[in-house]
Design an enzyme around this catalytic site. Structure first.
Site, PDB file in Angstrom:
ATOM      1  N   TYR A   1       6.008   5.631   1.557  1.00 47.42           N
ATOM      2  CA  TYR A   1       6.479   5.177   0.157  1.00 47.42           C
ATOM      3  C   TYR A   1       7.616   5.834  -0.137  1.00 47.42           C
ATOM      4  CZ  TYR A   1       1.582   3.331  -0.957  1.00 47.42           C
ATOM      5  OH  TYR A   1       0.419   2.703  -0.711  1.00 47.42           O
TER       6      TYR A   1
ATOM      7  N   ASP B   1      -1.324   0.242  -6.532  1.00 40.23           N
ATOM      8  CA  ASP B   1      -1.913   0.023  -7.947  1.00 40.23           C
ATOM      9  C   ASP B   1      -1.355  -0.953  -8.592  1.00 40.23           C
ATOM     10  OD1 ASP B   1      -3.218   2.252  -7.301  1.00 40.23           O
ATOM     11  OD2 ASP B   1      -1.810   4.038  -8.277  1.00 40.23           O
TER      12      ASP B   1
END
Length: 294
Positions: free
Chosen positions: A124, A60
């Site tokens: 992540y 994002d």
């Protein structure tokens, strides 16, 4: 064509100034995505074929990467042989030198290789700084690279218990944000790893005071839109005592994005994509590089 080659590249970026990893439609262009800059750099190599990059992981706006990946085809003019991997990395980084984007390595891969669909897992890491009442208390090297909390302590034991609840195969509908591809994404995902471990400030040896850091690590083959940030927000809420284990279980079992409490999602700036793995299980890093190029 013998001088046409498919490459897999790994690249890193600070996402603060980009509208995410993938390219931005021209009519929506406010600031470019990382893909826009990568494709511009590839075009500067003057290939014969149209440039089209396929990115493995769509981070994002504001999210960073230490290792994202993508593939593309490149055919050189005048029947020149394909670029060697080292020359390709050097040439692309030359054209990216004004951006906070760098190619870390490249591999020539078979023509049927796909950076997104061949990935075995993605990892992540979410970085959290504690005891920071104002961003000015952070070292400059941490600005926009972590989530700074006023809390001096989190109940890490409760967070680890909550993390264990998320591990395994679940319908994660409650942890995905609404997006245009919502009807087409399978919400059932398998989380292989959810860890809560101590971390460090990047300049921890030299800064004038110690700042407690924690890192939340998530590994899965794929994730839903904003799933990691929503899971992080929920785990931090558990650590703050704002969300109980039964409440977290209810959210997970609701299988409804509207069941996720408003205002709980962790901000983008603390999130890093750290690995996109193409290895078979049990292989080490050196073998994975060889496997990609075979």
């Amino acid at each position: 064509m013998h001088n046409r080659a498919r490459y897999l590249i790994f690249f890193q970026y600070i996402g603060t100034n980009y509208s995410g990893a993938v390219k931005v439609p021209t009519h929506q262009l406010v600031r470019k995505g990382v893909q826009d800059h990568l494709e511009d750099a590839i075009r500067r190599l003057r290939p014969l074929n149209p440039v089209s990059l396929s990115i493995s992981s769509r981070t994002d706006t504001g999210v960073h990467a230490l290792s994202n990946s993508a593939h593309f085809d490149l055919q050189r003019k005048n029947n020149k042989p394909p670029f060697t991997e080292d020359v390709l990395v050097e040439a692309l980084n030359f054209h990216l030198r004004t951006e906070q984007i760098r190619i870390t390595r490249a591999h020539q891969v078979p023509d049927d290789f796909h950076a997104r669909y061949c990935a075995q897992s993605r990892t992540y890491v979410y970085r959290i700084a504690l005891g920071i009442s104002h961003y000015s208390q952070l070292p400059l090297t941490e600005c926009s690279l972590c989530w700074n909390l006023r809390n001096m302590e989190l109940d890490v034991g409760a967070m680890r218990e909550a993390a264990a609840m998320l591990v395994g195969t679940h319908d994660f509908s409650s942890f995905r944000a609404v997006s245009s591809d919502l009807p087409f994404k399978n919400p059932v995902k398998t989380l292989d790893v959810v860890n809560v471990l101590p971390g460090k400030s990047f300049p921890h040896v030299h800064f004038h005071r110690q700042i407690p850091f924690w890192e939340l690590t998530f590994r899965s083959r794929s994730f839903l839109y904003k799933q990691v940030r929503r899971m992080t927000g929920a785990l931090v809420a558990v650590g703050r005592g704002e969300l109980s284990m039964p409440q977290l279980k209810d959210i997970l079992e609701a299988r409804d994005s509207l069941a996720y409490p408003q205002g709980l999602t962790a901000p983008a700036q603390g999130l890093f994509l750290t690995h996109v793995d193409y290895r078979e299980a049990g292989e080490d890093e050196s073998n994975s590089n060889k496997k990609v190029t075979d």
